[in-house]
Design a protein around this motif. Sequence first.
Motif, PDB file in Angstrom:
ATOM      1  N   VAL A 152      63.493  29.292  29.335  1.00 36.52           N
ATOM      2  CA  VAL A 152      63.096  30.677  29.582  1.00 36.52           C
ATOM      3  C   VAL A 152      62.533  30.769  30.998  1.00 36.52           C
ATOM      4  N   ILE A 153      62.902  31.818  31.688  1.00 29.99           N
ATOM      5  CA  ILE A 153      62.434  32.055  33.052  1.00 29.99           C
ATOM      6  C   ILE A 153      61.335  33.104  33.029  1.00 29.99           C
ATOM      7  N   ILE A 154      60.213  32.807  33.680  1.00 34.50           N
ATOM      8  CA  ILE A 154      59.173  33.806  33.923  1.00 34.50           C
ATOM      9  C   ILE A 154      59.345  34.262  35.369  1.00 34.50           C
ATOM     10  N   PRO A 155      59.958  35.431  35.596  1.00 34.24           N
ATOM     11  CA  PRO A 155      60.109  35.909  36.964  1.00 34.24           C
ATOM     12  C   PRO A 155      58.809  36.557  37.440  1.00 34.24           C
ATOM     13  N   VAL A 156      58.402  36.219  38.641  1.00 29.45           N
ATOM     14  CA  VAL A 156      57.161  36.759  39.207  1.00 29.45           C
ATOM     15  C   VAL A 156      57.528  37.613  40.408  1.00 29.45           C
ATOM     16  N   GLY A 157      57.116  38.852  40.374  1.00 26.37           N
ATOM     17  CA  GLY A 157      57.415  39.777  41.463  1.00 26.37           C
ATOM     18  C   GLY A 157      56.182  40.069  42.296  1.00 26.37           C
TER      19      GLY A 157
END
Length: 296
Positions: free
Chosen positions: A74-79
């Motif tokens: 699972v990817i946790i994208p951080v913006g």
Amino acid sequence: MSNRTVKVVAGYPCWSRLRPLVLLACLAGLVASAMAEEPEGVSPACPPAVRQVELACQSWTEIDAGLKAGTRTVIIPVGGTEQSGPYMAVGKHDVRARVLADRIARRVGQTLVAPVLAYVPEGSTRPRTGHMRFAGTLSISPAVFAGLVEGAAESLRAQGFTTIVLLGDHGGYQAQLAALAQRLNRRWAGEGAARVLYVGAYYDVVAGQYADYLRRQGHGVALGKHADISDTSLMLAVDPSLVREGLLRQAGKPDSADGVYGGDPRQATAELGRVGTAMQVQAAVEAISSFNRRHP
């Protein structure tokens, strides 16, 4: 009016004791009015391609079934919600992180994408420093940010995900993400198979391989540190609706007072940006796939 008691339904008057045909006509009018108020051209939040990989677009039973079928990454994208000059919307990093994380997940396979973390450290509020000097920026402290990332990662680990990827689109927190990955891996050592992978290559390629490409195309003088030709081209490639392109083409060269730190965004194009996004996706796919091969 004893036999015509007025009632209001959804803001429209009807009568409780009217003859059936008249009442039906009244109700039909209410339905038609409600339908007329619905906005036209509404796009679904979860079209099929997005639903395939985004955790927020799936039910808990679908996610659980995916885990049982072998989906473990699972990817946790951080913006980050920050100013990016007069010609780019403040949600730039959030949109790019989500869209590119989706592409990466599809390429890696058996991978989901968690909701984007849009609240990150962006500067002090008292006094206002960094991007917080400009309207629209939202900032949290490094400690709160760390808690947010750790909480998300712990939640995903508890559900059975074993490769939890930290993927950041903004430079200000890259070192903190790397440190958080190390901290969580130390904490989880001996407690199971779950590990955190910080993919720094996704961000590093922009100032490295992609910047070298832009220089070879004759755009070296347009490169800067923030909201420059590189940044703006990447955004045009992912979602041009976040760039005020008409105004950009007519503008004089922006500077730090405008929130553009070095370089020049005016010659940015989607074509240039697509080269950069392809490099970012490829770098992340290689890092995640290699990690998963080493940790089956």
